[in-house]
Each structure stands twice: as structure tokens, then as C-alpha cells.
Design a protein around this motif. Structure first.
Motif, PDB file in Angstrom:
ATOM      1  N   GLY A 225       0.833  -1.202   0.000  1.00 41.44           N
ATOM      2  CA  GLY A 225       0.000   0.000   0.000  1.00 41.44           C
ATOM      3  C   GLY A 225       0.861   1.242   0.000  1.00 41.44           C
ATOM      4  N   ARG A 226       0.207   2.377   0.247  1.00 42.39           N
ATOM      5  CA  ARG A 226       0.947   3.633   0.239  1.00 42.39           C
ATOM      6  C   ARG A 226       2.059   3.606   1.284  1.00 42.39           C
ATOM      7  NH1 ARG A 226      -1.743   8.705  -1.180  1.00 42.39           N
ATOM      8  NH2 ARG A 226      -3.606   7.947  -0.145  1.00 42.39           N
ATOM      9  N   GLY A 227       1.843   2.861   2.375  1.00 37.39           N
ATOM     10  CA  GLY A 227       2.797   2.826   3.477  1.00 37.39           C
ATOM     11  C   GLY A 227       4.149   2.221   3.126  1.00 37.39           C
ATOM     12  N   ALA A 248      -1.062  -4.458  -5.348  1.00 30.36           N
ATOM     13  CA  ALA A 248      -0.929  -3.123  -4.781  1.00 30.36           C
ATOM     14  C   ALA A 248      -2.299  -2.496  -4.554  1.00 30.36           C
ATOM     15  CB  ALA A 248      -0.113  -2.234  -5.722  1.00 30.36           C
ATOM     16  N   THR A 249      -2.337  -1.517  -3.671  1.00 35.33           N
ATOM     17  CA  THR A 249      -3.534  -0.693  -3.572  1.00 35.33           C
ATOM     18  C   THR A 249      -3.461   0.360  -4.679  1.00 35.33           C
ATOM     19  OG1 THR A 249      -2.499   0.893  -2.084  1.00 35.33           O
ATOM     20  CG2 THR A 249      -3.658  -0.979  -1.066  1.00 35.33           C
ATOM     21  N   ARG A 250      -4.463   1.186  -4.714  1.00 37.58           N
ATOM     22  CA  ARG A 250      -4.505   2.130  -5.818  1.00 37.58           C
ATOM     23  C   ARG A 250      -3.461   3.248  -5.780  1.00 37.58           C
ATOM     24  NH1 ARG A 250     -10.051   3.999  -8.358  1.00 37.58           N
ATOM     25  NH2 ARG A 250      -9.578   6.130  -8.816  1.00 37.58           N
ATOM     26  N   PRO A 251      -3.165   3.832  -4.588  1.00 34.69           N
ATOM     27  CA  PRO A 251      -2.202   4.956  -4.617  1.00 34.69           C
ATOM     28  C   PRO A 251      -0.857   4.626  -5.264  1.00 34.69           C
ATOM     29  CG  PRO A 251      -3.393   4.952  -2.539  1.00 34.69           C
ATOM     30  CD  PRO A 251      -3.784   3.680  -3.252  1.00 34.69           C
ATOM     31  N   ARG A 262      -1.930  -4.805 -11.495  1.00 37.84           N
ATOM     32  CA  ARG A 262      -1.699  -5.395 -10.174  1.00 37.84           C
ATOM     33  C   ARG A 262      -2.532  -4.724  -9.089  1.00 37.84           C
ATOM     34  NH1 ARG A 262       2.560  -9.043 -10.054  1.00 37.84           N
ATOM     35  NH2 ARG A 262       3.847  -8.953 -11.921  1.00 37.84           N
ATOM     36  N   GLN A 263      -3.409  -3.829  -9.487  1.00 32.44           N
ATOM     37  CA  GLN A 263      -4.266  -3.184  -8.483  1.00 32.44           C
ATOM     38  C   GLN A 263      -5.335  -4.150  -7.988  1.00 32.44           C
ATOM     39  OE1 GLN A 263      -5.793   0.817  -9.297  1.00 32.44           O
ATOM     40  NE2 GLN A 263      -7.747   0.148  -8.440  1.00 32.44           N
ATOM     41  N   ILE A 264      -5.415  -4.256  -6.660  1.00 30.05           N
ATOM     42  CA  ILE A 264      -6.389  -5.146  -6.031  1.00 30.05           C
ATOM     43  C   ILE A 264      -7.576  -4.313  -5.568  1.00 30.05           C
ATOM     44  CG2 ILE A 264      -6.693  -6.864  -4.199  1.00 30.05           C
ATOM     45  CD1 ILE A 264      -4.352  -7.477  -6.093  1.00 30.05           C
ATOM     46  N   GLY A 265      -8.786  -4.839  -5.738  1.00 30.18           N
ATOM     47  CA  GLY A 265      -9.931  -4.142  -5.164  1.00 30.18           C
ATOM     48  C   GLY A 265     -11.073  -3.953  -6.126  1.00 30.18           C
ATOM     49  N   GLN A 266     -11.953  -3.076  -5.738  1.00 34.40           N
ATOM     50  CA  GLN A 266     -13.195  -2.903  -6.480  1.00 34.40           C
ATOM     51  C   GLN A 266     -12.953  -2.502  -7.926  1.00 34.40           C
ATOM     52  OE1 GLN A 266     -16.379  -0.666  -4.510  1.00 34.40           O
ATOM     53  NE2 GLN A 266     -16.694   0.359  -6.446  1.00 34.40           N
ATOM     54  N   THR A 267     -11.976  -1.634  -8.148  1.00 36.13           N
ATOM     55  CA  THR A 267     -11.687  -1.267  -9.527  1.00 36.13           C
ATOM     56  C   THR A 267     -10.405  -1.935 -10.013  1.00 36.13           C
ATOM     57  OG1 THR A 267     -10.814   0.793  -8.640  1.00 36.13           O
ATOM     58  CG2 THR A 267     -12.966   0.881  -9.639  1.00 36.13           C
ATOM     59  N   GLY A 268      -9.974  -2.935  -9.285  1.00 39.22           N
ATOM     60  CA  GLY A 268      -8.829  -3.721  -9.717  1.00 39.22           C
ATOM     61  C   GLY A 268      -9.275  -5.163  -9.860  1.00 39.22           C
ATOM     62  N   CYS A 279       0.696  -4.930   3.359  1.00 36.54           N
ATOM     63  CA  CYS A 279       1.766  -4.151   3.976  1.00 36.54           C
ATOM     64  C   CYS A 279       1.509  -2.647   3.771  1.00 36.54           C
ATOM     65  CB  CYS A 279       3.108  -4.509   3.338  1.00 36.54           C
ATOM     66  SG  CYS A 279       3.458  -6.270   3.369  1.00 36.54           S
ATOM     67  N   GLY A 280       1.322  -1.928   4.848  1.00 33.76           N
ATOM     68  CA  GLY A 280       1.098  -0.486   4.731  1.00 33.76           C
ATOM     69  C   GLY A 280      -0.170  -0.142   3.990  1.00 33.76           C
ATOM     70  N   VAL A 281      -1.223  -0.884   4.294  1.00 30.88           N
ATOM     71  CA  VAL A 281      -2.528  -0.698   3.655  1.00 30.88           C
ATOM     72  C   VAL A 281      -3.523  -0.288   4.735  1.00 30.88           C
ATOM     73  CG1 VAL A 281      -4.422  -1.912   2.489  1.00 30.88           C
ATOM     74  CG2 VAL A 281      -2.031  -2.471   1.917  1.00 30.88           C
ATOM     75  N   SER A 282      -4.305   0.766   4.493  1.00 35.32           N
ATOM     76  CA  SER A 282      -5.193   1.253   5.555  1.00 35.32           C
ATOM     77  C   SER A 282      -6.473   0.437   5.668  1.00 35.32           C
ATOM     78  CB  SER A 282      -5.540   2.722   5.331  1.00 35.32           C
ATOM     79  OG  SER A 282      -6.261   2.878   4.123  1.00 35.32           O
ATOM     80  N   GLY A 283      -6.940  -0.127   4.540  1.00 27.55           N
ATOM     81  CA  GLY A 283      -8.131  -0.964   4.626  1.00 27.55           C
ATOM     82  C   GLY A 283      -9.411  -0.296   4.165  1.00 27.55           C
ATOM     83  N   PHE A 285     -12.686   0.234   2.038  1.00 24.69           N
ATOM     84  CA  PHE A 285     -13.561  -0.840   1.568  1.00 24.69           C
ATOM     85  C   PHE A 285     -13.325  -1.160   0.094  1.00 24.69           C
ATOM     86  CE2 PHE A 285     -17.519  -2.890   0.290  1.00 24.69           C
ATOM     87  CZ  PHE A 285     -17.528  -3.909   1.234  1.00 24.69           C
ATOM     88  N   HIS A 286     -13.007  -0.116  -0.681  1.00 19.81           N
ATOM     89  CA  HIS A 286     -12.693  -0.331  -2.101  1.00 19.81           C
ATOM     90  C   HIS A 286     -11.596  -1.377  -2.273  1.00 19.81           C
ATOM     91  CE1 HIS A 286     -14.173   3.963  -2.598  1.00 19.81           C
ATOM     92  NE2 HIS A 286     -14.949   3.255  -3.370  1.00 19.81           N
ATOM     93  N   PHE A 287     -10.679  -1.378  -1.326  1.00 20.25           N
ATOM     94  CA  PHE A 287      -9.583  -2.336  -1.389  1.00 20.25           C
ATOM     95  C   PHE A 287      -9.980  -3.688  -0.802  1.00 20.25           C
ATOM     96  CE2 PHE A 287      -6.282  -4.519   1.003  1.00 20.25           C
ATOM     97  CZ  PHE A 287      -5.469  -4.927  -0.042  1.00 20.25           C
ATOM     98  N   ILE A 300       0.080  -5.738   8.155  1.00 18.05           N
ATOM     99  CA  ILE A 300       1.110  -5.035   8.918  1.00 18.05           C
ATOM    100  C   ILE A 300       0.884  -3.551   8.739  1.00 18.05           C
ATOM    101  CG2 ILE A 300       3.598  -4.688   9.200  1.00 18.05           C
ATOM    102  CD1 ILE A 300       3.799  -7.439   7.562  1.00 18.05           C
ATOM    103  N   ASN A 301       0.680  -2.844   9.858  1.00 23.12           N
ATOM    104  CA  ASN A 301       0.422  -1.413   9.771  1.00 23.12           C
ATOM    105  C   ASN A 301       0.918  -0.763  11.057  1.00 23.12           C
ATOM    106  OD1 ASN A 301      -0.935   1.217   9.672  1.00 23.12           O
ATOM    107  ND2 ASN A 301      -2.137   0.317   8.002  1.00 23.12           N
ATOM    108  N   THR A 302       1.521   0.416  10.923  1.00 24.25           N
ATOM    109  CA  THR A 302       2.026   1.121  12.105  1.00 24.25           C
ATOM    110  C   THR A 302       0.881   1.662  12.972  1.00 24.25           C
ATOM    111  OG1 THR A 302       2.315   2.952  10.573  1.00 24.25           O
ATOM    112  CG2 THR A 302       4.318   1.861  11.332  1.00 24.25           C
ATOM    113  N   GLY A 318       3.144  -2.595  13.435  1.00 23.82           N
ATOM    114  CA  GLY A 318       4.587  -2.429  13.299  1.00 23.82           C
ATOM    115  C   GLY A 318       4.966  -1.828  11.969  1.00 23.82           C
ATOM    116  N   ASP A 319       6.250  -1.576  11.833  1.00 27.48           N
ATOM    117  CA  ASP A 319       6.794  -0.926  10.645  1.00 27.48           C
ATOM    118  C   ASP A 319       7.120  -1.989   9.594  1.00 27.48           C
ATOM    119  OD1 ASP A 319       8.309   0.403   8.756  1.00 27.48           O
ATOM    120  OD2 ASP A 319       9.341   1.646  10.248  1.00 27.48           O
ATOM    121  N   VAL A 320       6.549  -1.828   8.431  1.00 27.05           N
ATOM    122  CA  VAL A 320       6.800  -2.762   7.327  1.00 27.05           C
ATOM    123  C   VAL A 320       8.299  -2.950   7.104  1.00 27.05           C
ATOM    124  CG1 VAL A 320       6.614  -3.025   4.834  1.00 27.05           C
ATOM    125  CG2 VAL A 320       4.658  -2.252   6.147  1.00 27.05           C
ATOM    126  N   PHE A 321       9.048  -1.853   7.231  1.00 26.07           N
ATOM    127  CA  PHE A 321      10.474  -1.908   6.911  1.00 26.07           C
ATOM    128  C   PHE A 321      11.282  -2.652   7.969  1.00 26.07           C
ATOM    129  CE2 PHE A 321       8.735   1.731   4.613  1.00 26.07           C
ATOM    130  CZ  PHE A 321       9.056   1.352   3.316  1.00 26.07           C
TER     131      PHE A 321
END
Ligand SMILES: Cc1cc2nc3c(=O)[nH]c(=O)nc-3n(C[C@H](O)[C@H](O)[C@H](O)COP(=O)(O)OP(=O)(O)OC[C@H]3O[C@@H](n4cnc5c(N)ncnc54)[C@H](O)[C@@H]3O)c2cc1C
Ligand SMILES: Nc1ncnc2c1ncn2[C@@H]1O[C@H](COP(=O)(O)O)[C@@H](O)[C@H]1O
Lengths: 340, 265
Positions: A225-227, A248-251, A262-268, A279-283, A285-287, A300-302, A318-321
Motif C-alpha cells: 500500500g501507500r505505506g 498493490a492498492t490504488r495509490p 496489479r491493483q487489487i480491489g473494487q476497480t482492480g 503491507c502499509g494498507v489502511s483498509g 472498503f474499495h480495497f 502489517i500497519n504502524t 509495526g513498521d513494514v520496513f
């Protein structure tokens, strides 16, 4: 009320599927629709028909039969070699008006959407786009389409009473693909083609297509994700270790870090892996609709409050990195041991 | 093409994050949500403005919606469009794609002389990019959807659009008049130009048309022109998840994950 060009009385008890093909191969979403269409047709005792359009594509008909079609309506012509919305709409319109199916389903691919949008207006019918489920109410002969909207978790059930065909588009991956039965046979009906070259206004100046990736069937999916700040190298390394692939998410797609397919979700795409690791995905609903068919979801999300954790089996604040390198290290050591 | 007439279809949508679901009734509560211009339509606007800068011509904004959309639409003028046409009538309400595209098409016909229509790829409030092809069909215009680049051949009166497809791309050429939809994030929409803000709010820059102003068939608009109905709202089927939090150092977490992955794969 506006009337469709043919009505409930004239409509035949048939479910039609637009069979999208590229270079003589059926698209995955067409196979998924055939299988879903077969189930609905069996349940209601209707017939299942595939509409196959292209140039020298008659051989694909057997594949359509093996996935459940009773009949393939074939439009084979040099002018139909590559998809143009003008030619394909004209041919589809002719086929529909000749056979008058009650239901017509298409994959929500770029071409499927182009065709669906024009055709629905031409025959003056409704179109339920990007459905997440379909049901044929056999008593009433009505297609009930489920569409998920805002706010997460709310599905609208949409139907049309008086208009035919009942049209809907479905994204790749929403339905699982069926098992082909090579022994199944069916009937091919050739459609007379009445196309003139100069009525096709669209000129294909350049066209390059690759193999494409099909994430709908991967066993393990690692989503950035963006994260992850564009670090898809990290994602690929992990995916490689577990025999999976990267989504990936859309961003990150919009920012050009990774291909749109590779976009996952409603428009992927909607995936159904054994495991997905977000990883670093907020969640949003589109996704989430794109991974909720996973057997196991790991995220995994901070941010402990991230909505993605509501849709997750194993939550890691936690931190993806930090987490992902530790995980790849742990998995690599397993590999060494195994090869040992 | 100094007399090139472009239309940009702008939709006003509720901000997605501000829509709530009433858990009791399963209905969407939009009343508290603020509105915004559909973000993908800003990419459409930007593409139209870039054509205007290169070849001249004028840009009309076309919207179907209630009168309170006005201030948001004026932002489009302040970005560089020339005029707003707002199609507004109680009877337009409740329109699905068929009725929406019909009404917009009637608006385009009334505007007259339109060569090129820009739409966004999709609207963020749940619709799915079916308006552009539907609009093109009513008008008998050509179409290229989801483009991320456009070239105009002013003398030939054709456009070329580039779109991404399956691990590749295609370039399509069609004669004008045409409808295009513009891929999300294909350009950086500009901000409004504050120097022309006052100009943008001048009354005469906007025309509002009701159903009586348009040559519409009452059977084709709003609810009566919409074949689809929402028969029910339901909780979307979602799987129950464990929601188990794994804690420890990154290494400890990694070891736990390793076991989970080995079991699952
Ligand atoms: C009509 C429409 C259709 C859409 N379709 C889709 C779609 O198909 N697919 C899709 O994905 N989106 C889609 N979207 C967009 C969607 O609404 C969300 O904006 C998007 O999914 C958010 O992506 P994200 O979670 O990667 O980014 P963000 O929401 O920005 O979340 C990033 C997350 O990363 C976390 N983070 C940051 N740094 C780290 C770190 N170092 N380690 C761990 N975590 C970190 C943050 O806490 C945050 O939760 C659509 C939107 C619209 C309007
Ligand atoms: N009510 C409307 N008024 C103006 N333009 C619209 C309207 N609805 C849809 N559009 C246009 O059509 C595009 C695609 O919308 P949709 O098909 O609803 O996803 C949008 O990005 C707009 O450009």
C-alpha cells in the motif's frame, strides 16, 4: 416508462456470456462467468450461450463448451480481428436482437465495459456494473445483482422488472473459475455478418499487449500500500520466497510505482489466495473487497487503529520496513535448511 | 481549431469518507457528507484545458444535478473553462445510467456544435465508468475510454487517444465528434486561478436548464427512465476474521508468521 427494444414476453430463457478473447485465448473472467452462468442456468433450467467474436476463433468454442456453454454464437470475420467498440457493438446488437436472451453478462474489463455501456443504451435496457454477486430468481426469471457501495459492508441488490436483456458486468476474480469437462459438447451457431469496413470509425494505430499477469489465481499475495513508499522490491522478495506474487492498492499504482493490472480491489482485481499479506494498507472498503476471499489475511500497519485490522486474521502493529526484512530473513533460513 | 467546442462532464459527489451507514436501516446517510467535484473529473478537465491552450477553442462544463452544486462548478471556471451548463430538475432525480446519459446527451444537443466531450474515468460514488460510452451512444459520437494521453489533428478533425491495456497499450484514432474518458491520475490537475475567481462567479457564466428547457421525453428521464431498481440493501457477506494481534520483536513476529505461512501454503 422507457421500454427496451424487446420485453419480458419476447425474451428467451437463456443466459448469454460475452466471451472475450485475446489472440485466440479466452479471458479468465469469461471462464468464470461461464461457470457461474452454468450454475444459474442449471438451477432455473435455462440454456447457457456464449457469444464469441473475432477472426478465426471458432476453435475456442470447444473451450467454452467444456466450461459449461450449451451453445456458442459465433461471429467470425476479418473486420472483427481486434476489438473496436463500433464493430463489436454492431455485431452484438445484431446477435441479441436475433436471439433475444433474457440475461447478458460481460466481464468488467476495459473492452467489456465499453461494449456494455454502448449496447445497453442501444437496446434501451439497464446495466448493473461491477457486480459482486449474481443470482437468477427462477420463479420470476429475474437476475438479482449485488453491488457493493460505500461505507463498507453494505450491498445493494439491484434488479430490473420490465427490461430485457438484463445486463450486468462482473470484475475478474469475483467468481472462482470452474473445472473444464473436456467431454462436454455443444452447438455452434454462425452469425451472419453485415459489417462494412467504412462503418468502423475506430482505427487501431498501435497495439502492444503482453502476457499480462493474472493475480486472481495466485496462491499467495503480497500487497503493497501507500505505506511501503514504493518499495516493491521488498514485496517481490517476500513473494518469491512464498511462491506468490505482488499486488498493490490504488495509490502506488496511480503514482506509477507498479502496473495497473496489479491493483487489487473494487476497480482492480478480486483475488482468492490461500494467504494475503497487506503491507502499509489502511483498509478502505474499495480495497478490502479484493482480498476478502483469501483463506488467511495478514496485515502489517504502524497504526493500531487502521481499519484493515477488522478484516485481518493475524494483525501486526509495526513498521513494514522492520517486519518484512525479518520475515524474509526467517524464511530464507528455512530455505537453506531445506536445501541443506 | 479556434472554434473547437469542448464539453467537460463534471459530477459532484459526496466525499466518500463522510458517508455513513445507518446500521439499523442499512441506508446510506449522505446528508451530512460534504460534496466535492468527482476527483477523476479533474483529470478530464486538465486534459481539456491542455487542448485549449494548444489549439484554442472553448470549454463548457456540463453537469446534471441540483442547484446547490453551483459554487463547486464555478471552480471549473476558475481553472479555465468558459461556461457552465447545469441540468437541474426534480424530475431528473433518481436516474440510473440510461436516464443520466440520455439527459446529458440532450444537454449536449442543446448546447450545439460540440466536437469533443471529456468525462472522468468513473465517479467515486459507486458508479463505474458506464456514462461515457452511454453518452456517446445516444449522441452517435465516437468514443475512446480510459485514455491517459490525447492528440488532436485539427485539420483532419480526428483525435488519437492512448490507453493502457493488458501489460501493454493501444493508440486509437477516431474522427470528431467524440467522447473520451480520462484515466485517473493521468495528469496533474491545476489549481484554480485566483486572479479570475471574481470573473468565474459572474452570473452570466452559468446557464441552468430544467426539463422544460430541454427537448426531453418525460418517459426517459429520472426514475421513470431508469430500468434498474434497488430491491434491497443487505449486509455484504464478509468473512469473520480472527483479529489476533501478534506481538514481540520483529524477529519474534517473523518466527510466528513463518509458522503460519508454512501451515497455510
Ligand atoms: C471509485 C473508487 C474506486 C477505488 N478502487 C480502489 C481499488 O480497486 N483498490 C484500492 O486499493 N483502492 C481503491 N480506491 C482507493 C481507496 O478508496 C483508498 O484510497 C486506497 O485503497 C488507500 O490505499 P492505501 O491503503 O495504500 O493508502 P492509505 O489509505 O494512505 O494507507 C496507508 C497506510 O499505511 C500505513 N503505513 C504508513 N507507513 C507505514 C509503515 N512504515 N509500516 C506499516 N504501515 C505503514 C498507514 O498507517 C496507513 O494505514 C478507490 C477509490 C474510489 C473513489
Ligand atoms: N450527473 C452527471 N453530470 C455530469 N457528468 C457526469 C454525471 N454522471 C457521470 N458523469 C460523467 O461520467 C463520468 C463517469 O461516471 P460514471 O459512469 O458514473 O462512473 C464521470 O467522471 C463524469 O465525467
Amino acid at each position: 416508462m422507457v421500454a427496451s427494444l424487446y420485453g419480458v414476453k419476447q425474451a428467451k430463457k437463456a443466459i448469454w456470456i460475452f466471451l472475450e478473447q485475446e489472440g485466440g485465448k479466452l479471458e479468465g473472467v469469461s471462464l468464470e462467468l461461464l461457470d457461474k452462468g452454468r450454475q444459474m442456468a442449471d438451477n432455473a433450467n435455462w440454456s447457457l450461450v456464449g457469444l464469441l467474436i473475432g477472426k478465426d476463433v471458432s476453435e475456442i468454442a470447444d473451450e467454452a463448451f467444456s466450461y459449461g456453454a450449451d451453445v456458442v454464437v459465433l461471429a467470425d470475420d476479418p473486420l472483427l480481428d481486434v476489438f473496436t467498440v463500433d464493430a463489436y457493438t454492431q455485431v452484438t446488437y445484431d446477435a441479441i436482437m436475433e436471439h433475444k436472451p433474457s440475461v447478458f453478462l460481460l466481464g468488467a474489463t476495459p473492452n467489456g465495459r465499453d461494449l456494455a455501456g454502448r449496447l445497453a443504451v442501444r437496446v434501451r435496457t439497464g446495466l448493473n456494473a461491477d457486480c459482486t454477486n449474481l443470482n437468477l430468481d427462477k420463479k420470476r426469471g429475474i437476475l438479482v445483482s449485488e453491488v457493493t457501495g460505500f461505507g463498507g459492508g453494505i450491498a445493494a441488490l439491484i434488479e430490473m422488472q420490465n427490461h430485457r436483456p438484463q445486463m450486468a458486468t462482473v470484475r475478474p476474480g469475483v467468481f472462482p473459475p470452474g473445472e473444464p469437462d473436456k467431454k462436454r459438447k455443444g452447438k455452434v451457431i454462425k452469425l451472419p455478418i453485415k459489417l462494412e469496413a467504412d462503418t468502423i470509425k475506430t482505427k487501431v494505430v498501435e497495439r502492444v499487449v503482453g502476457e499480462g499477469v493474472d493475480l486472481t489465481q495466485v496462491p499467495a499475495l503480497v500487497v503493497g500500500g501507500r505505506g511501503i513508499e514504493g518499495d516493491f522490491g521488498l514485496m517481490r522478495e517476500l513473494a518469491g520466497l512464498i511462491g506468490g506474487d505482488v499486488g498493490a492498492t490504488r495509490p502506488p499504482v496511480d503514482d506509477g510505482y507498479i502496473e495497473r493490472e496489479r491493483q487489487i480491489g473494487q476497480t482492480g482485481v478480486v483475488c482468492r489466495p490461500k494467504v494475503s499479506i497487506n503491507c502499509g494498507v489502511s483498509g478502505a472498503f474499495h480495497f478490502v473487497v479484493g482480498v476478502q476471499e483469501s483463506d488467511i489475511v495478514i496485515s502489517i500497519n504502524t497504526d493500531q487503529e487502521a481499519p484493515i485490522f477488522d478484516f485481518t486474521d493475524y494483525c501486526i502493529v509495526g513498521d513494514v520496513f522492520e517486519i518484512i526484512p525479518a520475515l524474509t530473513a526467517a524464511l530464507s533460513s528455512v530455505k537453506e535448511l531445506a536445501h541443506g | 481549431m479556434a472554434n473547437l467546442h469542448m464539453v467537460v462532464c463534471l459530477k459532484v459527489v459526496p466525499k466518500p469518507e463522510e458517508i455513513r451507514v445507518d446500521k439499523k436501516t442499512n441506508r446510506l446517510e449522505r446528508t451530512d457528507a460534504r460534496s466535492e467535484l468527482n476527483p477523476p473529473d479533474m483529470n478530464a478537465m486538465e486534459m481539456a484545458l491542455s487542448i485549449k491552450e494548444r489549439y484554442g477553442g472553448k470549454i463548457s462544463i456540463l453537469t446534471m444535478g441540483p442547484p446547490y452544486f453551483e459554487p463547486l462548478l464555478r471552480v471549473g471556471l476558475a481553472m479555465g473553462a468558459d461556461h457552465i451548463y447545469l441540468l437541474s430538475d426534480r424530475d431528473f432525480g433518481g436516474a440510473d445510467t440510461l436516464a443520466t446519459t440520455y439527459t446529458l446527451a440532450k444537454g449536449v444537443e442543446k448546447i450545439e456544435g460540440v466536437d469533443l466531450i471529456f468525462c472522468g474515468e468513473e465517479s467515486s460514488d459507486g458508479a463505474t465508468g458506464q456514462v461515457p460510452p452511454g453518452l456517446a451512444e445516444w449522441l452517435d459520437f465516437n468514443q475512446i475510454t480510459m485514455i491517459n494521453n490525447i492528440e488532436l489533428a485539427p485539420r483532419k478533425k480526428t483525435i488519437r487517444g492512448r490507453r493502457e491495456i493488458k501489460a501493454g497499450h493501444e493508440i486509437l484514432e477516431v474522427p470528431l465528434p467524440a467522447v473520451v474518458s480520462v484515466a485517473v491520475a493521468s495528469n496533474e490537475p491545476r489549481f484554480m486561478d485566483y486572479r479570475i475567481k471574481d470573473w468565474a462567479f459572474e452570473e452570466e457564466r452559468m446557464t441552468v436548464w430544467s426539463k422544460d428547457d430541454l427537448d426531453v421525453d418525460a418517459e426517459y428521464i429520472g426514475v421513470s427512465g431508469s430500468p434498474t431498481i434497488v430491491s434491497d440493501l443487505a449486509q455484504a457477506a464478509t468473512r469473520e476474521r480472527k483479529r489476533e494481534f501478534l506481538t514481540g520483536t520483529p524477529e519474534e513476529i517473523a518466527d510466528k508468521l513463518k509458522v503460519i505461512l508454512q501451515d497455510a501454503l
